[in-house]
Design a protein around this motif. Structure first.
Motif, PDB file in Angstrom:
ATOM      1  N   HIS A 124       4.625 -24.123  -5.544  1.00 41.54           N
ATOM      2  CA  HIS A 124       3.335 -24.345  -6.195  1.00 41.54           C
ATOM      3  C   HIS A 124       2.417 -23.135  -6.027  1.00 41.54           C
ATOM      4  O   HIS A 124       1.653 -22.796  -6.928  1.00 41.54           O
ATOM      5  CB  HIS A 124       2.672 -25.606  -5.638  1.00 41.54           C
ATOM      6  CG  HIS A 124       3.424 -26.869  -5.952  1.00 41.54           C
ATOM      7  ND1 HIS A 124       3.970 -27.122  -7.187  1.00 41.54           N
ATOM      8  CD2 HIS A 124       3.726 -27.955  -5.183  1.00 41.54           C
ATOM      9  CE1 HIS A 124       4.575 -28.300  -7.178  1.00 41.54           C
ATOM     10  NE2 HIS A 124       4.450 -28.821  -5.970  1.00 41.54           N
ATOM     11  N   ALA A 125       2.495 -22.491  -4.858  1.00 44.13           N
ATOM     12  CA  ALA A 125       1.690 -21.280  -4.629  1.00 44.13           C
ATOM     13  C   ALA A 125       2.105 -20.166  -5.588  1.00 44.13           C
ATOM     14  O   ALA A 125       1.260 -19.386  -6.053  1.00 44.13           O
ATOM     15  CB  ALA A 125       1.829 -20.822  -3.177  1.00 44.13           C
ATOM     16  N   VAL A 165       3.223 -20.616  -8.617  1.00 47.98           N
ATOM     17  CA  VAL A 165       2.636 -20.963  -9.918  1.00 47.98           C
ATOM     18  C   VAL A 165       1.219 -20.409 -10.008  1.00 47.98           C
ATOM     19  O   VAL A 165       0.837 -19.772 -10.995  1.00 47.98           O
ATOM     20  CB  VAL A 165       2.630 -22.494 -10.125  1.00 47.98           C
ATOM     21  CG1 VAL A 165       1.849 -22.858 -11.384  1.00 47.98           C
ATOM     22  CG2 VAL A 165       4.058 -23.024 -10.218  1.00 47.98           C
ATOM     23  N   GLN A 166       0.438 -20.641  -8.951  1.00 49.17           N
ATOM     24  CA  GLN A 166      -0.937 -20.157  -8.924  1.00 49.17           C
ATOM     25  C   GLN A 166      -0.986 -18.636  -8.958  1.00 49.17           C
ATOM     26  O   GLN A 166      -1.787 -18.027  -9.672  1.00 49.17           O
ATOM     27  CB  GLN A 166      -1.645 -20.683  -7.671  1.00 49.17           C
ATOM     28  CG  GLN A 166      -3.107 -20.268  -7.560  1.00 49.17           C
ATOM     29  CD  GLN A 166      -3.947 -20.755  -8.732  1.00 49.17           C
ATOM     30  OE1 GLN A 166      -3.680 -21.813  -9.302  1.00 49.17           O
ATOM     31  NE2 GLN A 166      -4.948 -19.968  -9.115  1.00 49.17           N
ATOM     32  N   ARG A 167      -0.114 -18.002  -8.177  1.00 52.98           N
ATOM     33  CA  ARG A 167      -0.090 -16.542  -8.139  1.00 52.98           C
ATOM     34  C   ARG A 167       0.293 -15.978  -9.503  1.00 52.98           C
ATOM     35  O   ARG A 167      -0.285 -14.984  -9.957  1.00 52.98           O
ATOM     36  CB  ARG A 167       0.892 -16.062  -7.066  1.00 52.98           C
ATOM     37  CG  ARG A 167       1.044 -14.561  -7.003  1.00 52.98           C
ATOM     38  CD  ARG A 167       1.635 -14.091  -5.695  1.00 52.98           C
ATOM     39  NE  ARG A 167       0.647 -14.161  -4.628  1.00 52.98           N
ATOM     40  CZ  ARG A 167       0.819 -13.627  -3.417  1.00 52.98           C
ATOM     41  NH1 ARG A 167       1.947 -13.005  -3.116  1.00 52.98           N
ATOM     42  NH2 ARG A 167      -0.123 -13.707  -2.506  1.00 52.98           N
ATOM     43  N   ARG A 174      -0.268 -17.292 -12.399  1.00 51.71           N
ATOM     44  CA  ARG A 174      -1.408 -17.423 -13.311  1.00 51.71           C
ATOM     45  C   ARG A 174      -2.480 -16.387 -12.994  1.00 51.71           C
ATOM     46  O   ARG A 174      -3.108 -15.836 -13.899  1.00 51.71           O
ATOM     47  CB  ARG A 174      -1.946 -18.852 -13.226  1.00 51.71           C
ATOM     48  CG  ARG A 174      -0.991 -19.844 -13.899  1.00 51.71           C
ATOM     49  CD  ARG A 174      -1.353 -21.292 -13.657  1.00 51.71           C
ATOM     50  NE  ARG A 174      -0.401 -22.159 -14.366  1.00 51.71           N
ATOM     51  CZ  ARG A 174      -0.223 -23.448 -14.092  1.00 51.71           C
ATOM     52  NH1 ARG A 174      -0.924 -24.035 -13.120  1.00 51.71           N
ATOM     53  NH2 ARG A 174       0.657 -24.155 -14.776  1.00 51.71           N
ATOM     54  N   GLU A 175      -2.690 -16.116 -11.696  1.00 51.63           N
ATOM     55  CA  GLU A 175      -3.665 -15.083 -11.323  1.00 51.63           C
ATOM     56  C   GLU A 175      -3.230 -13.710 -11.822  1.00 51.63           C
ATOM     57  O   GLU A 175      -4.075 -12.868 -12.139  1.00 51.63           O
ATOM     58  CB  GLU A 175      -3.842 -15.058  -9.814  1.00 51.63           C
ATOM     59  CG  GLU A 175      -4.588 -16.255  -9.253  1.00 51.63           C
ATOM     60  CD  GLU A 175      -4.759 -16.159  -7.750  1.00 51.63           C
ATOM     61  OE1 GLU A 175      -5.195 -15.096  -7.272  1.00 51.63           O
ATOM     62  OE2 GLU A 175      -4.435 -17.139  -7.053  1.00 51.63           O
ATOM     63  N   GLU A 219       6.190 -25.260 -15.245  1.00 55.04           N
ATOM     64  CA  GLU A 219       6.676 -26.042 -14.113  1.00 55.04           C
ATOM     65  C   GLU A 219       7.702 -27.068 -14.588  1.00 55.04           C
ATOM     66  O   GLU A 219       7.512 -27.716 -15.615  1.00 55.04           O
ATOM     67  CB  GLU A 219       5.506 -26.743 -13.423  1.00 55.04           C
ATOM     68  CG  GLU A 219       4.477 -25.783 -12.846  1.00 55.04           C
ATOM     69  CD  GLU A 219       3.355 -26.499 -12.131  1.00 55.04           C
ATOM     70  OE1 GLU A 219       3.606 -27.023 -11.026  1.00 55.04           O
ATOM     71  OE2 GLU A 219       2.241 -26.536 -12.689  1.00 55.04           O
TER      72      GLU A 219
END
Length: 401
Positions: free
Chosen positions: A111-112, A114-116, A118-119, A126
């Motif tokens: 999940h981290a 995924v966030q990275r 997007r950043e 997903e």
């Protein structure tokens, strides 16, 4: 000392004919036409080490800390690499890849990512366990993410095109043994054959030897290259894997774990396992160079790595020495694989910069001295990011002129 005369053989002297050195030469002549560039490469041809011994993946940039050079240059470089390959007819494909969690403990890290992603501006999808089969019918996991911008290409062909397109003088089979730097005048390099090559600025893109070259110039790099061998197998049944499949990496290490990558040639590489190499170019346990090994062991950072990460290293060593253990690691992603499906193939060596306190340098590292630019850490994803890296190194070299 080597005497520096008032005449120069070139304006910029690049040491290293891998993809970063050749991209730098290419960028210099593009940015400043008429600049004379000479590339010295000790091997008989280009891209014989890190460039030519990786899995050929054009990385998306999803793994890297937002704002870091790796993140910025990988994202930008991936798009540029696809365009470069298309322009020059170099084999490539944008395949996308899966990053698969096979254990519940990996789900927060997935999940981290995924966030990275997007950043870093990377499109990520997903997937639940049942959706993995849409992309890879033989792969099993609890969850996954699909990264659509990942691709593959022939990086050796890219390096050859950069060499040709740069217009630089490229001297293969030319090993540097001494460097005389005069900050007010320039640099003179003595080669193993006894030739002297003079330039106004020196660019060090020597990869596995970059810290040695930095010391020859008189600059203290304050790091050492600690070589890690990446051991690969090839899948005897390539039909088991459609594209690229990766595990969730451990953020404490710069290695991505054992993964499966279908290359441009249609074969599927499995690996790499990462173990300490006993020489800078130690592509097997039988290659031992006592001076180089002694230099690694004398560096305090090497012992700090061993003390902090011995448990991780023991697992890698076990997979190196036991094909069964390696197969078990692959089987977490690909349950249908057997020992007989894995055929050993060529290994690579990662030039990993390590600081005195044992820190594994996580980002690209470029430093400058008087009339010198040193690329001191450029492992994966440097091939993907080579065009932006080359422009940055070229900018610094040209400003030093």
């Amino acid at each position: 000392m080597v005497r520096v005369r008032s005449t120069y053989d070139c304006d910029v002297l690049v040491i290293g004919g891998g993809i970063v050195g050749l991209s730098t030469a290419y960028a210099i002549t593009r940015a400043a036409p008429g600049t004379r560039v000479t590339v010295l490469e000790k091997e008989p041809g280009p891209a014989r080490h890190q460039t030519g011994r990786n899995s050929g993946v054009i990385h998306s940039g999803i793994y890297y800390r937002p704002g870091s050079l790796k993140a910025r240059y990988a994202v930008r470089g991936a798009a540029e690499m696809v365009k470069f390959c298309a322009e020059y007819g170099i084999p490539h494909a944008v395949t996308g890849k899966l990053i698969v969690a096979t254990d519940r403990a990996e789900l927060p890290r997935l999940h981290a990512l995924v966030q990275r992603g997007r950043e870093n501006g990377i499109p990520v999808r997903e997937l639940g366990a049942s959706q993995i089969a849409e992309y890879e019918p033989e792969v099993r996991g609890l969850a996954a993410i699909h990264v659509g911008t990942t691709g593959i290409c022939d990086f050796v062909a890219v390096a050859r095109q950069l060499a040709h397109g740069s217009g630089a003088e490229i001297r293969y089979g030319t090993r540097v043994v001494r460097v005389d730097r005069r900050p007010e005048r320039g640099v003179a390099v003595l080669t193993a054959s006894g030739d002297v090559v003079r330039g106004r600025v020196l660019v060090n893109c020597a990869g596995l030897q970059c810290d040695e070259i930095a010391r020859l110039t008189g600059d203290d790099p304050d790091m050492r290259i600690v070589p890690f061998r990446g051991e690969y197998y090839e899948l005897a049944r390539p039909e088991l894997v459609r594209g690229l499949v990766y595990p969730v990496p451990d953020p404490a290490f710069p290695f991505l774990g054992v993964h499966l990558t279908r290359g441009i040639d249609g074969g599927v590489h499995v690996g790499p396992n990462a173990v300490p190499a006993l020489a800078r170019e130690g592509y097997g346990w039988g290659t031992v160079r006592p001076r180089e090994l002694g230099s690694t062991l004398a560096w305090p950072g090497s012992w700090q790595i061993a003390r902090r990460h011995w448990r991780y290293g023991a697992g890698e060593l076990r997979r190196s020495l036991s094909k069964r253990a390696f197969t078990e690691a692959v089987g977490r992603l690909l349950p249908g694989v057997s020992e007989g499906d894995l055929v050993r193939t060529a290994a690579g060596v990662r030039a990993q910069a390590v600081l005195r306190d044992g820190t594994l340098v996580d980002d690209f590292l470029i430093r400058e001295g008087a009339r010198t630019v040193h690329v001191l850490n450029a492992p994966s994803p440097a091939a993907t990011a080579s065009l932006p890296i080359g422009r940055e190194v070229a900018r610094r070299a040209l400003s030093a002129l």
